[in-house]
Design a protein around this motif. Structure first.
Motif, short mmCIF file in Angstrom:
data_model
loop_
_atom_site.label_atom_id
_atom_site.label_comp_id
_atom_site.label_asym_id
_atom_site.label_seq_id
_atom_site.Cartn_x
_atom_site.Cartn_y
_atom_site.Cartn_z
N ASP A 71 3.65 -12.58 -0.66
CA ASP A 71 5.10 -12.36 -0.65
C ASP A 71 5.78 -13.28 0.36
O ASP A 71 5.13 -13.80 1.28
CB ASP A 71 5.41 -10.91 -0.29
N SER B 183 8.54 -12.70 3.00
CA SER B 183 9.38 -11.72 3.70
C SER B 183 10.21 -12.48 4.72
O SER B 183 9.66 -13.15 5.60
CB SER B 183 8.50 -10.67 4.40
N CYS C 78 5.03 -12.47 8.39
CA CYS C 78 3.77 -12.11 7.72
C CYS C 78 3.64 -13.00 6.49
O CYS C 78 4.51 -13.82 6.21
CB CYS C 78 3.75 -10.63 7.35
N SER C 79 2.56 -12.84 5.79
CA SER C 79 2.30 -13.53 4.53
C SER C 79 2.77 -15.00 4.53
O SER C 79 2.34 -15.77 5.37
CB SER C 79 2.86 -12.73 3.36
N LEU D 103 11.16 -10.23 -0.02
CA LEU D 103 11.63 -9.04 0.70
C LEU D 103 12.49 -9.51 1.88
O LEU D 103 12.27 -10.60 2.42
CB LEU D 103 10.45 -8.26 1.28
N HIS E 69 9.20 -7.32 6.02
CA HIS E 69 7.99 -6.66 5.51
C HIS E 69 8.21 -5.16 5.53
O HIS E 69 9.28 -4.67 5.97
CB HIS E 69 6.74 -7.10 6.28
N THR E 70 7.24 -4.41 5.03
CA THR E 70 7.46 -2.97 4.80
C THR E 70 7.03 -2.11 5.99
O THR E 70 7.18 -0.89 5.94
CB THR E 70 6.70 -2.51 3.54
N GLY E 71 6.52 -2.72 7.03
CA GLY E 71 6.02 -1.94 8.17
C GLY E 71 7.04 -1.87 9.29
O GLY E 71 7.28 -2.86 9.99
N PHE F 190 -0.74 -10.14 -0.05
CA PHE F 190 0.09 -9.02 -0.49
C PHE F 190 0.59 -9.26 -1.91
O PHE F 190 1.21 -10.27 -2.20
CB PHE F 190 1.29 -8.89 0.46
N VAL G 252 -4.91 -7.13 0.87
CA VAL G 252 -3.86 -6.43 1.62
C VAL G 252 -3.47 -5.14 0.89
O VAL G 252 -2.98 -5.19 -0.24
CB VAL G 252 -2.62 -7.35 1.77
N TYR H 43 -0.16 0.89 2.38
CA TYR H 43 1.22 0.42 2.44
C TYR H 43 2.06 1.08 1.35
O TYR H 43 1.56 1.38 0.26
CB TYR H 43 1.30 -1.11 2.29
N GLY I 80 1.00 -8.29 11.35
CA GLY I 80 0.87 -9.65 10.82
C GLY I 80 -0.33 -10.42 11.33
O GLY I 80 -0.57 -11.57 10.92
N ASP J 89 -2.63 -11.55 8.56
CA ASP J 89 -2.18 -12.75 7.82
C ASP J 89 -2.45 -14.02 8.62
O ASP J 89 -2.84 -15.05 8.05
CB ASP J 89 -0.69 -12.63 7.50
O1 PXL Z 1 0.90 -8.18 6.80
C1 PXL Z 1 0.68 -7.61 5.56
C2 PXL Z 1 1.94 -7.47 4.78
C3 PXL Z 1 2.33 -8.49 3.94
N1 PXL Z 1 3.45 -8.42 3.22
C4 PXL Z 1 4.27 -7.35 3.30
C5 PXL Z 1 3.93 -6.29 4.11
C6 PXL Z 1 2.75 -6.35 4.88
C7 PXL Z 1 2.41 -5.25 5.77
O2 PXL Z 1 3.14 -4.33 6.01
O3 PXL Z 1 4.75 -5.24 4.19
C8 PXL Z 1 5.53 -7.32 2.51
#
Ligand code: PXL
Length: 281
Positions: A11, A13, A18-19, A42, A45-47, A82, A111, A119, A218, A221
């Protein structure tokens, strides 16, 4: 000189490091060409963020992969992370059928979760799909949560001792056919790193570094991106894991020293210079 080329399927983000926002700079710094195939866009990220936006890019991925195929592009590695939907997992499997050659390294970072939690966007069907995709990999880089999901075991039953984790890694190797790098493996208090099974040699190896006593986002990643870059540069699995563990340690130290919040990822940008000077740089 041929610059190694990696198809990076993750993804994008916008905020939170991350990613793809990690994979692209890390691979570039290592002298490796990164060709992103974004799975979703995104806002963060989702965390640790509420209200993030999520745009699924499955349709676009399909078209982009078809275009790449038409262009006759070749990749020294395919590196996935991801994924945004079940259909997307099937698409990555098709991507491998279309682009995998004799010497292509397939790195699947499965992931799916962390710290015993899956997640938020990962459904049980997606986890099953990820397990199927991971079967196609030459190298997988799960954390302990993802290892449990890949083995269909409750996280609570995962061993904490090295002996038990060695058995987990062996089981994940599918009878020695795929390499496994279990991330976040701690061989002793105050130390952390990875436990690696190298399918090329059949050997298990623990790679350790001092532990920075804080949680980070992250780092998986960052780890898998450095690992992929080192593998396409021709490093052995153990050498590649060493570079990854060392770089993540430096990122963790700097982020802790800068006092940055966990959800912003790690402060890796000033450290990219540590990654230059590899075999092809
Ligand atoms: O880091 C892993 C990751 C990758 N991509 C997205 C995430 C996460 C972890 O939360 O939310 C969108």
């Amino acid at each position: 000189m041929l610059i190694p080329r990696v198809a990076a399927i993750h993804d994008l983000s916008g905020f939170g490091r991350c990613s793809l926002t990690v994979a692209i700079p890390v691979l570039s710094a290592m002298g490796v060409q990164c060709c992103p195939l974004p799975t979703a866009f995104l806002s963060t990220h989702t965390g640790g963020f509420e209200g993030y936006t999520f745009l699924d890019l499955t349709d676009e991925m399909e078209k982009a992969a078809a275009h790449w195929k038409g262009l006759g592009l070749e990749f020294q590695a395919v590196y996935s992370g991801f994924l945004g939907s079940e259909r997307q997992i099937a698409l990555v499997e098709r991507f491998l059928r279309d682009f995998r050659r004799e010497d292509t390294v397939v790195v699947v970072d499965p992931v799916m979760g962390d710290e015993g939690e899956v997640y938020r966007t990962y459904t049980p069907a997606m986890c099953r799909g990820m397990k199927r995709l991971a079967r196609e990999a030459d190298v997988i880089t799960p954390n302990l949560t993802e290892a449990a999901l890949l083995l269909d075991l409750p996280y609570e039953t995962m061993p904490a001792d090295e002996e038990g984790l060695r058995r987990v890694v062996e089981e994940l190797s599918l009878e020695g056919k795929r390499s496994v790098v279990l991330t976040g493996f701690s061989a002793a208090p105050g130390s952390t790193g990875a436990l690696c099974f190298d399918a090329a040699t059949g050997e298990l190896e623990s790679i350790q570094a001092p532990r920075v006593e804080r949680e980070f986002c992250g780092t998986g990643d960052v780890f898998a991106s450095v690992l992929t870059g080192a593998l396409v540069q021709g490093a052995s699995l153990g050498e590649a894991a060493r570079r990854s563990v060392d770089f993540v340690l430096e990122c963790a130290r700097l982020t802790a020293a800068n006092g940055r919040p966990m959800r912003e990822g790690v402060d890796f940008e000033p450290l990219l210079g540590l990654l230059t000077g590899g075999r092809h740089a």
